[in-house]
Structure formats: structure tokens, C-alpha cells
Design a protein around this motif. Structure first.
Motif: not given
Length: 62
Positions: A16-21, A40-57
Motif C-alpha cells: 500500500a505504500k510502494l510507489v514507482c521511483p 504510468a512508467a511502463g515498467l516492471a520491477y522484480p520481487v526477489r525473496d519477497g523484497v521489491p527491487v525498485l531500481l531503475l536498472r
């Protein structure tokens, strides 16, 4: 609940608190792909071991 699907591996409270960087808009869980999506950005961010990886790269275009 908005933004988190039933199969989301991310804690609902955190989801509920996560937003696109890039756009600062809410993310949604894509159960079919197993990623967090910023429409909005047309991007997909991975989730590894339950941890969102919100890095553009680490994001991939959708």
C-alpha cells in the motif's frame, strides 16, 4: 485491496505504500508475471525473496 493481488509475495501493508521511483505513482502486483508494475512508467520491477527491487536498472519495459 487496491494494488495487491491475492498472490502477491509482498506484505499488504508495504504494498500500500510502494510507489514507482520514476513517476511516484502506486505500483500494482502482476500475478502472471510475478512483478510489480508501474502503469504510468511502463515498467516492471522484480520481487526477489519477497523484497521489491525498485531500481531503475533492474526494471524491464512492459
Amino acid at each position: 485491496m487496491s494494488g495487491a493481488g491475492a498472490g502477491a509475495p509482498v506484505d499488504p501493508w508495504l504494498m500500500a505504500k510502494l510507489v514507482c521511483p520514476v513517476t511516484r505513482t502506486p505500483l500494482r502486483w502482476d500475478d502472471a508475471r510475478g512483478v510489480l508494475v508501474s502503469d504510468a512508467a511502463g515498467l516492471a520491477y522484480p520481487v526477489r525473496d519477497g523484497v521489491p527491487v525498485l531500481l531503475l536498472r533492474e526494471a524491464s519495459p512492459i
